[in-house]
Motif scaffolding. Structure first.
Motif, PDB file in Angstrom:
ATOM      1  N   ASN A 121       0.851  -1.193   0.000  1.00 49.88           N
ATOM      2  CA  ASN A 121       0.000   0.000   0.000  1.00 49.88           C
ATOM      3  C   ASN A 121       0.889   1.247   0.000  1.00 49.88           C
ATOM      4  O   ASN A 121       1.160   1.837   1.047  1.00 49.88           O
ATOM      5  CB  ASN A 121      -0.908  -0.036   1.232  1.00 49.88           C
ATOM      6  CG  ASN A 121      -2.137   0.821   1.047  1.00 49.88           C
ATOM      7  OD1 ASN A 121      -2.321   1.442   0.008  1.00 49.88           O
ATOM      8  ND2 ASN A 121      -2.968   0.865   2.069  1.00 49.88           N
ATOM      9  N   VAL A 122       1.352   1.614  -1.189  1.00 50.55           N
ATOM     10  CA  VAL A 122       2.356   2.671  -1.329  1.00 50.55           C
ATOM     11  C   VAL A 122       1.821   3.781  -2.234  1.00 50.55           C
ATOM     12  O   VAL A 122       1.189   3.516  -3.252  1.00 50.55           O
ATOM     13  CB  VAL A 122       3.663   2.108  -1.938  1.00 50.55           C
ATOM     14  CG1 VAL A 122       4.631   3.230  -2.286  1.00 50.55           C
ATOM     15  CG2 VAL A 122       4.312   1.133  -0.973  1.00 50.55           C
ATOM     16  N   THR A 123       2.081   5.023  -1.836  1.00 50.08           N
ATOM     17  CA  THR A 123       1.811   6.169  -2.705  1.00 50.08           C
ATOM     18  C   THR A 123       3.090   6.987  -2.818  1.00 50.08           C
ATOM     19  O   THR A 123       3.681   7.359  -1.801  1.00 50.08           O
ATOM     20  CB  THR A 123       0.681   7.055  -2.139  1.00 50.08           C
ATOM     21  OG1 THR A 123      -0.497   6.265  -1.966  1.00 50.08           O
ATOM     22  CG2 THR A 123       0.377   8.202  -3.100  1.00 50.08           C
ATOM     23  N   ALA A 124       3.519   7.231  -4.049  1.00 53.49           N
ATOM     24  CA  ALA A 124       4.756   7.986  -4.287  1.00 53.49           C
ATOM     25  C   ALA A 124       4.428   9.321  -4.952  1.00 53.49           C
ATOM     26  O   ALA A 124       3.557   9.393  -5.831  1.00 53.49           O
ATOM     27  CB  ALA A 124       5.700   7.179  -5.169  1.00 53.49           C
ATOM     28  N   PHE A 125       5.134  10.353  -4.530  1.00 54.59           N
ATOM     29  CA  PHE A 125       5.007  11.679  -5.131  1.00 54.59           C
ATOM     30  C   PHE A 125       6.356  12.096  -5.684  1.00 54.59           C
ATOM     31  O   PHE A 125       7.355  12.145  -4.952  1.00 54.59           O
ATOM     32  CB  PHE A 125       4.550  12.704  -4.090  1.00 54.59           C
ATOM     33  CG  PHE A 125       3.123  12.528  -3.652  1.00 54.59           C
ATOM     34  CD1 PHE A 125       2.084  13.089  -4.369  1.00 54.59           C
ATOM     35  CD2 PHE A 125       2.822  11.783  -2.523  1.00 54.59           C
ATOM     36  CE1 PHE A 125       0.770  12.926  -3.977  1.00 54.59           C
ATOM     37  CE2 PHE A 125       1.516  11.609  -2.117  1.00 54.59           C
ATOM     38  CZ  PHE A 125       0.482  12.174  -2.849  1.00 54.59           C
ATOM     39  N   LEU A 126       6.401  12.399  -6.970  1.00 54.75           N
ATOM     40  CA  LEU A 126       7.587  12.951  -7.603  1.00 54.75           C
ATOM     41  C   LEU A 126       7.307  14.429  -7.853  1.00 54.75           C
ATOM     42  O   LEU A 126       6.292  14.781  -8.475  1.00 54.75           O
ATOM     43  CB  LEU A 126       7.903  12.248  -8.926  1.00 54.75           C
ATOM     44  CG  LEU A 126       8.580  10.873  -8.843  1.00 54.75           C
ATOM     45  CD1 LEU A 126       7.654   9.835  -8.227  1.00 54.75           C
ATOM     46  CD2 LEU A 126       9.029  10.416 -10.226  1.00 54.75           C
ATOM     47  N   LEU A 127       8.166  15.299  -7.355  1.00 57.75           N
ATOM     48  CA  LEU A 127       7.957  16.737  -7.454  1.00 57.75           C
ATOM     49  C   LEU A 127       8.946  17.332  -8.448  1.00 57.75           C
ATOM     50  O   LEU A 127      10.146  17.039  -8.385  1.00 57.75           O
ATOM     51  CB  LEU A 127       8.148  17.405  -6.089  1.00 57.75           C
ATOM     52  CG  LEU A 127       7.547  16.700  -4.865  1.00 57.75           C
ATOM     53  CD1 LEU A 127       7.794  17.518  -3.607  1.00 57.75           C
ATOM     54  CD2 LEU A 127       6.062  16.444  -5.049  1.00 57.75           C
ATOM     55  N   THR A 128       8.451  18.157  -9.356  1.00 52.75           N
ATOM     56  CA  THR A 128       9.341  18.759 -10.347  1.00 52.75           C
ATOM     57  C   THR A 128       8.816  20.119 -10.778  1.00 52.75           C
ATOM     58  O   THR A 128       7.608  20.378 -10.734  1.00 52.75           O
ATOM     59  CB  THR A 128       9.494  17.857 -11.587  1.00 52.75           C
ATOM     60  OG1 THR A 128      10.415  18.469 -12.505  1.00 52.75           O
ATOM     61  CG2 THR A 128       8.154  17.661 -12.307  1.00 52.75           C
ATOM     62  N   GLU A 129       9.730  20.982 -11.193  1.00 54.32           N
ATOM     63  CA  GLU A 129       9.335  22.282 -11.723  1.00 54.32           C
ATOM     64  C   GLU A 129       9.026  22.201 -13.213  1.00 54.32           C
ATOM     65  O   GLU A 129       8.422  23.114 -13.774  1.00 54.32           O
ATOM     66  CB  GLU A 129      10.450  23.311 -11.463  1.00 54.32           C
ATOM     67  CG  GLU A 129      10.605  23.612  -9.979  1.00 54.32           C
ATOM     68  CD  GLU A 129      11.853  24.407  -9.665  1.00 54.32           C
ATOM     69  OE1 GLU A 129      12.418  25.011 -10.606  1.00 54.32           O
ATOM     70  OE2 GLU A 129      12.272  24.412  -8.499  1.00 54.32           O
ATOM     71  N   SER A 130       9.448  21.130 -13.862  1.00 55.46           N
ATOM     72  CA  SER A 130       9.187  20.971 -15.291  1.00 55.46           C
ATOM     73  C   SER A 130       9.046  19.490 -15.627  1.00 55.46           C
ATOM     74  O   SER A 130      10.022  18.747 -15.552  1.00 55.46           O
ATOM     75  CB  SER A 130      10.318  21.588 -16.126  1.00 55.46           C
ATOM     76  OG  SER A 130      10.117  21.328 -17.503  1.00 55.46           O
ATOM     77  N   LYS A 131       7.855  19.095 -16.041  1.00 60.36           N
ATOM     78  CA  LYS A 131       7.642  17.695 -16.390  1.00 60.36           C
ATOM     79  C   LYS A 131       8.444  17.301 -17.628  1.00 60.36           C
ATOM     80  O   LYS A 131       8.723  16.120 -17.844  1.00 60.36           O
ATOM     81  CB  LYS A 131       6.156  17.417 -16.626  1.00 60.36           C
ATOM     82  CG  LYS A 131       5.547  18.176 -17.792  1.00 60.36           C
ATOM     83  CD  LYS A 131       4.059  17.879 -17.906  1.00 60.36           C
ATOM     84  CE  LYS A 131       3.447  18.639 -19.075  1.00 60.36           C
ATOM     85  NZ  LYS A 131       1.990  18.404 -19.187  1.00 60.36           N
ATOM     86  N   ASN A 132       8.833  18.290 -18.430  1.00 57.61           N
ATOM     87  CA  ASN A 132       9.604  18.003 -19.641  1.00 57.61           C
ATOM     88  C   ASN A 132      11.006  17.485 -19.337  1.00 57.61           C
ATOM     89  O   ASN A 132      11.688  16.968 -20.224  1.00 57.61           O
ATOM     90  CB  ASN A 132       9.700  19.249 -20.532  1.00 57.61           C
ATOM     91  CG  ASN A 132       8.345  19.708 -21.031  1.00 57.61           C
ATOM     92  OD1 ASN A 132       7.472  18.877 -21.288  1.00 57.61           O
ATOM     93  ND2 ASN A 132       8.151  21.006 -21.153  1.00 57.61           N
ATOM     94  N   LEU A 133      11.442  17.641 -18.081  1.00 55.74           N
ATOM     95  CA  LEU A 133      12.763  17.160 -17.688  1.00 55.74           C
ATOM     96  C   LEU A 133      12.714  15.755 -17.095  1.00 55.74           C
ATOM     97  O   LEU A 133      13.744  15.203 -16.730  1.00 55.74           O
ATOM     98  CB  LEU A 133      13.385  18.130 -16.678  1.00 55.74           C
ATOM     99  CG  LEU A 133      13.623  19.568 -17.168  1.00 55.74           C
ATOM    100  CD1 LEU A 133      14.152  20.438 -16.036  1.00 55.74           C
ATOM    101  CD2 LEU A 133      14.575  19.591 -18.357  1.00 55.74           C
TER     102      LEU A 133
END
Length: 336
Positions: free
Chosen positions: A142-154
């Motif tokens: 039961n895992v939830t991951a968050f990836l944070l970025t200023e630009s999804k293009n990177l």
């Protein structure tokens, strides 16, 4: 029943929070999200809000209370089942992802759920991103991951395709001003200037370092005051004050933008608008606007608006500013 503490994520991104609240209530929370938005838009606050909503011991009207031990540990980055990583130096390295993978394989320390937050995910090395890919593809437990970025293009396309992408809207300028002035260290006038120059909180902090933005404002206030009198001492100001502030390409671009904003304020005042950038210069600028024709102010704008573009063409910064100083002085000499 005590009211819940107002979470900054709710203030910054109310629509995103409402969306997550519905997903949690309907048990539709995905296993991986890519939160994308400019610095300061609340990416980490949103991720931590979701974690608090999942772990809170005392929900208030479906919202985390912000006061219980679980909420406190999450908000301070100390909860054993909410694991955060950020760049080690200039990148997120494969060893950091291996640590995450090891955590992925464990059950929750205090429950059956784990939340992972990867800050500035665009700075993962290729090997780190590839190492993470399998665990995003086939989450264990039961895992939830968050990836944070200023630009999804990177972000690698393979990572993007396996996450649900949520774009955070830029903050309203009034919100940014309120945040910048909250602790009293930034004046309202400086805050208004900063939010006109950028919505990136990291860039704002860079401009605030060593009082650079205030020094630049003082130098340009003196320069523009001389220019609007047709006084060629403004040419001296370029050489003695402005050049020294424009220490690199980034600061040169900001100086040119600040010059352009003077033209915008003059036009705003001419047409009776009150939403200005330079609050402390208002009286002097109003007098200039009253004494200058619309045609002349449009010429001023035509000179100042393209300046950043000229810098991008690799024209010499000092040459750009000296030339526009002479041209502006000529325009203002013709008033009346």
């Amino acid at each position: 029943m005590t009211a819940a503490v107002k979470n900054p994520a709710v203030t910054k991104q109310p629509a995103v929070i409402e969306r997550f609240q519905q997903m949690i209530d309907n048990r539709h929370l995905a296993h991986a999200y890519l939160l994308t938005g400019a610095s300061g838009t609340g990416k980490k606050e949103v991720a931590r809000w979701v974690a608090e909503r999942l772990f809170c011991q005392n929900l208030q009207d479906g919202m985390p209370c912000g006061k219980c031990e679980e909420c406190h540990r999450i908000s301070t980055g100390q909860h054993p089942d909410v694991v955060e990583i950020e760049p080690d130096g200039q990148s997120i390295k494969v060893d950091q992802v291996r640590f995450l993978k090891a955590e992925f394989s464990k059950s929750g320390v205090e429950g059956n759920r784990k939340v992972f937050i990867i800050d500035q995910a665009h700075l993962m090395t290729t090997s780190a991103a590839n190492s993470l890919l399998k665990f995003i593809e086939e989450p264990a437990g039961n895992v939830t991951a968050f990836l944070l970025t200023e630009s999804k293009n990177l972000i690698l396309p393979t990572i993007m395709s396996r996450t649900e992408i949520i774009e955070l809207k830029p903050l309203q300028k009034s919100q940014l001003v309120a945040e910048l002035t909250a602790d009293g260290e930034v004046t309202e006038s400086t805050a208004h200037l900063l939010v006109r120059l950028t919505s990136d909180r990291e860039e704002m902090q860079n401009l605030l370092e060593n009082n650079w933005i205030e020094d630049a404002h003082k130098a340009l206030e003196k320069w523009f005051g001389a220019v609007t009198k047709g006084d060629m001492s403004a040419f001296v100001d370029v050489q003695t004050r402005i050049i020294g502030l424009a220490k690199d390409r980034e600061h040169q671009a900001i100086v040119l933008d600040m010059m352009m904003l003077y033209a915008m304020d003059l036009l705003a005042l001419k047409f009776g608008q009150v939403d200005l950038t330079y609050l402390t210069d208002q009286a002097a600028l109003r007098q200039v606007a009253e004494q200058t024709t619309v045609s002349q102010l449009l010429k001023v704008s035509d000179l100042l608006l393209p300046l950043r573009g000229k810098l991008k063409q690799n024209l010499n910064f000092q040459g750009i500013v000296e030339k526009v100083t002479i041209e502006l002085c000529d325009i203002f000499k013709m008033r009346g």
